[in-house]
Scaffold this motif. Structure first.
Motif, PDB file in Angstrom:
ATOM      1  N   GLU A 190      24.343  13.930  17.698  1.00 46.00           N
ATOM      2  CA  GLU A 190      25.160  13.897  18.910  1.00 46.00           C
ATOM      3  C   GLU A 190      26.622  13.623  18.540  1.00 46.00           C
ATOM      4  N   ILE A 191      27.527  14.279  19.251  1.00 42.99           N
ATOM      5  CA  ILE A 191      28.960  14.093  19.022  1.00 42.99           C
ATOM      6  C   ILE A 191      29.380  12.701  19.494  1.00 42.99           C
ATOM      7  N   VAL A 192      30.175  12.019  18.671  1.00 46.62           N
ATOM      8  CA  VAL A 192      30.731  10.717  19.033  1.00 46.62           C
ATOM      9  C   VAL A 192      32.030  10.920  19.797  1.00 46.62           C
ATOM     10  N   GLU A 193      32.969  11.648  19.152  1.00 40.16           N
ATOM     11  CA  GLU A 193      34.302  11.820  19.722  1.00 40.16           C
ATOM     12  C   GLU A 193      35.076  12.808  18.856  1.00 40.16           C
ATOM     13  N   SER A 194      36.179  13.311  19.380  1.00 41.34           N
ATOM     14  CA  SER A 194      37.060  14.181  18.610  1.00 41.34           C
ATOM     15  C   SER A 194      37.605  13.437  17.405  1.00 41.34           C
ATOM     16  N   ALA A 195      37.670  14.098  16.270  1.00 36.92           N
ATOM     17  CA  ALA A 195      38.234  13.483  15.068  1.00 36.92           C
ATOM     18  C   ALA A 195      39.738  13.278  15.207  1.00 36.92           C
ATOM     19  N   ASP A 196      40.352  13.892  16.200  1.00 35.38           N
ATOM     20  CA  ASP A 196      41.770  13.664  16.464  1.00 35.38           C
ATOM     21  C   ASP A 196      42.023  12.303  17.106  1.00 35.38           C
ATOM     22  N   ASP A 197      40.950  11.607  17.516  1.00 34.09           N
ATOM     23  CA  ASP A 197      41.107  10.321  18.194  1.00 34.09           C
ATOM     24  C   ASP A 197      40.173   9.269  17.583  1.00 34.09           C
ATOM     25  N   PRO A 198      40.486   8.789  16.362  1.00 34.87           N
ATOM     26  CA  PRO A 198      39.616   7.791  15.732  1.00 34.87           C
ATOM     27  C   PRO A 198      39.526   6.487  16.519  1.00 34.87           C
ATOM     28  N   GLU A 199      40.554   6.159  17.305  1.00 39.37           N
ATOM     29  CA  GLU A 199      40.505   4.952  18.140  1.00 39.37           C
ATOM     30  C   GLU A 199      39.398   5.076  19.193  1.00 39.37           C
ATOM     31  N   ALA A 200      39.311   6.214  19.855  1.00 42.23           N
ATOM     32  CA  ALA A 200      38.273   6.431  20.866  1.00 42.23           C
ATOM     33  C   ALA A 200      36.892   6.468  20.214  1.00 42.23           C
ATOM     34  N   ALA A 201      36.793   7.048  19.027  1.00 42.21           N
ATOM     35  CA  ALA A 201      35.516   7.076  18.316  1.00 42.21           C
ATOM     36  C   ALA A 201      35.088   5.650  17.971  1.00 42.21           C
TER      37      ALA A 201
END
Length: 97
Positions: A69-80
């Motif tokens: 499952e996708i965690v978050e966009s790699a462009d936003d490590p803070e959100a991940a």
């Protein structure tokens, strides 16, 4: 000596960015090189860890849980990192992930 493919450099770069954020937030992090992945462990919780990798899709690069499952966009490590910590908090409280 063989060169590392550019895609692997990108994957490693994004995982390194996430590792930095998770370490600042208090998790223990181990980066693995083959295949590139990140193991995050909550030092305050017994047996609470998760492996995250990074994949490219038609929509860009994304962090992905070990179960796919996708965690978050790699462009936003803070959100991940926010999502990973939220899942750890739920698990340590005995709730569903």
């Amino acid at each position: 000596m063989t060169a590392t493919p550019p895609r692997e450099h990108t994957r490693t770069y994004f995982l390194g960015k996430l590792a930095e954020v998770l370490e600042i937030r208090g998790l223990d992090v181990a980066l693995r090189s083959n295949p590139p992945s990140l193991k995050a462990t909550d030092p305050g919780a017994t047996m609470l860890s998760e492996t995250v990798d990074c994949v490219v899709t038609p929509d860009g690069w994304f962090y992905r849980w070990s179960w796919g499952e996708i965690v978050e966009s790699a462009d936003d490590p803070e959100a991940a990192a926010d999502r990973i910590l939220k899942v750890f908090a739920l698990r340590s409280a005995g709730g569903p992930a």
